[in-house]
Design a protein around this motif. Structure first.
Motif, short mmCIF file in Angstrom:
data_model
loop_
_atom_site.label_atom_id
_atom_site.label_comp_id
_atom_site.label_asym_id
_atom_site.label_seq_id
_atom_site.Cartn_x
_atom_site.Cartn_y
_atom_site.Cartn_z
N ASN A 22 0.83 -1.21 0.00
CA ASN A 22 0.00 0.00 0.00
C ASN A 22 0.87 1.26 0.00
O ASN A 22 0.70 2.15 0.82
CB ASN A 22 -0.97 0.00 1.18
CG ASN A 22 -2.08 1.00 1.00
OD1 ASN A 22 -2.47 1.32 -0.10
ND2 ASN A 22 -2.59 1.50 2.12
N GLN A 23 1.84 1.29 -0.92
CA GLN A 23 2.75 2.42 -1.03
C GLN A 23 2.57 3.11 -2.36
O GLN A 23 2.04 2.55 -3.31
CB GLN A 23 4.20 1.94 -0.91
CG GLN A 23 4.54 1.48 0.49
CD GLN A 23 5.89 0.85 0.56
OE1 GLN A 23 6.20 -0.03 -0.22
NE2 GLN A 23 6.70 1.27 1.51
N THR A 24 3.07 4.31 -2.43
CA THR A 24 3.05 5.08 -3.65
C THR A 24 4.35 4.88 -4.39
O THR A 24 5.42 4.96 -3.80
CB THR A 24 2.85 6.58 -3.35
OG1 THR A 24 1.59 6.74 -2.70
CG2 THR A 24 2.88 7.41 -4.61
N PHE A 25 4.26 4.60 -5.67
CA PHE A 25 5.43 4.52 -6.55
C PHE A 25 5.31 5.67 -7.55
O PHE A 25 4.30 5.78 -8.23
CB PHE A 25 5.46 3.19 -7.33
CG PHE A 25 5.91 2.02 -6.51
CD1 PHE A 25 5.07 1.42 -5.59
CD2 PHE A 25 7.18 1.51 -6.67
CE1 PHE A 25 5.49 0.33 -4.86
CE2 PHE A 25 7.61 0.42 -5.95
CZ PHE A 25 6.77 -0.17 -5.02
N ASP A 26 6.29 6.53 -7.61
CA ASP A 26 6.34 7.60 -8.60
C ASP A 26 7.43 7.27 -9.60
O ASP A 26 8.58 7.08 -9.22
CB ASP A 26 6.63 8.96 -7.96
CG ASP A 26 5.38 9.59 -7.40
OD1 ASP A 26 4.40 9.67 -8.16
OD2 ASP A 26 5.39 9.99 -6.23
N PHE A 27 7.04 7.18 -10.86
CA PHE A 27 7.99 6.86 -11.94
C PHE A 27 8.36 8.14 -12.68
O PHE A 27 7.49 8.82 -13.19
CB PHE A 27 7.38 5.86 -12.93
CG PHE A 27 7.11 4.53 -12.30
CD1 PHE A 27 5.88 4.26 -11.73
CD2 PHE A 27 8.08 3.56 -12.27
CE1 PHE A 27 5.63 3.04 -11.13
CE2 PHE A 27 7.84 2.33 -11.68
CZ PHE A 27 6.61 2.07 -11.11
#
Length: 164
Positions: free
Chosen positions: A157-162
């Motif tokens: 439940n984490q945010t991944f920013d590409f």
């Protein structure tokens, strides 16, 4: 202002519209204003709240996969036994349980990048920044890595920013 706690999904950022330094300097996490931190405080904050995955894995060649994953935890002064267990669990989750004692030069490019992913996750950061993480991989490994990101997003439940 970009408040991480509101976001629990994958973002695709265009570097033409926002620079990495501008993004990081405008973060507010748990009511902490990053812009007002000194360099030492920011380094500690970064280790605790942010994970990074780079295009080139940036693994240290003299350390095993397990040790490379543990490095952010060592910096954060986590308990050794708990840290090792967490690192082993992460490496198992990403399919590298049989490669934990191998050094980077003994791993394929895809395996090296998965170790870098586990290293980014070891301190359970609020957000993971991925700067062209599959740019150095063949299409099969790149596809597997992208599938892994979506699996991990759901799992943790984490945010991944590409940044691409």
């Amino acid at each position: 202002m970009f408040t991480i706690s509101r976001f629990k999904h994958v973002h695709i950022l265009d570097p033409k519209s926002i620079s990495k330094s501008a993004l990081i300097s405008s973060l507010i996490i748990n009511s902490i204003d990053v812009k007002r931190m000194n360099q030492s405080s920011f380094a500690s904050f970064r280790n605790q709240y942010l994970g990074f995955i780079f295009q080139f894995h940036e693994l240290l060649p003299e350390f095993t996969a397990l040790e490379n994953v543990c490095i952010p935890g060592w910096i954060g002064k986590r308990k050794q036994k708990e840290l090792k267990r967490s690192a082993e669990e992460l490496l198992s989750l990403i399919g590298l349980s049989d490669r934990i004692h191998h050094k980077p030069q003994e791993l394929s490019g895809g395996e090296q990048q998965r170790v870098a992913v586990a290293r980014a996750l070891i301190n359970q950061p609020k957000i993971i920044f991925a700067d062209e993480p599959s740019g150095n991989l063949d299409s099969r490994n790149a596809g597997e890595l992208h599938e892994l990101f979506f699996k991990l997003k759901e799992e943790f439940n984490q945010t991944f920013d590409f940044l691409c």
